[in-house]
Design an enzyme around this catalytic site. Structure first.
Site, short mmCIF file in Angstrom:
data_model
loop_
_atom_site.label_atom_id
_atom_site.label_comp_id
_atom_site.label_asym_id
_atom_site.label_seq_id
_atom_site.Cartn_x
_atom_site.Cartn_y
_atom_site.Cartn_z
N HIS A 1 -1.53 30.66 9.04
CA HIS A 1 -2.81 30.13 9.49
C HIS A 1 -3.85 30.38 8.40
CE1 HIS A 1 -6.00 28.99 12.20
NE2 HIS A 1 -6.61 30.13 11.97
N ALA A 2 -4.68 29.42 8.14
CA ALA A 2 -5.82 29.51 7.21
C ALA A 2 -5.46 30.12 5.85
CB ALA A 2 -6.99 30.20 7.87
#
Length: 85
Positions: free
Chosen positions: A15-16
């Site tokens: 994620h991210a």
């Protein structure tokens, strides 16, 4: 085609920020790389949007596939990145 099965170690999965670091590493390698979840969903590992959309979580097993010269060595480096959080 070279392949590696890897368990993602990052506490937040891909994620991210971890996904951005992974995509940057894939892009620097310069080979086409795909990332596949256990459920069969596949993404171009050079695309941050595609990687984040896979929703890979900590502990998920993924399949990395690469084509081209030095694909084995490239996957070794990418697998190292994913397994060390």
């Amino acid at each position: 085609m070279a392949e590696r099965r890897v368990v993602v170690a990052s506490a937040v999965g891909l994620h991210a920020r971890p996904a951005a670091l992974f995509v940057t590493a894939v892009t620097k390698i310069g080979l086409p790389v795909t990332l596949t979840r256990r459920d069969g969903r596949t993404a171009d590992a050079r695309s941050i949007l595609a990687v984040v959309t896979l929703d890979v979580k900590c502990g998920d097993e993924v399949l990395l596939c690469a084509h081209g010269d030095d694909a084995e060595a490239a996957l070794d480096r990418l697998a190292e990145l994913l397994t060390h959080g």
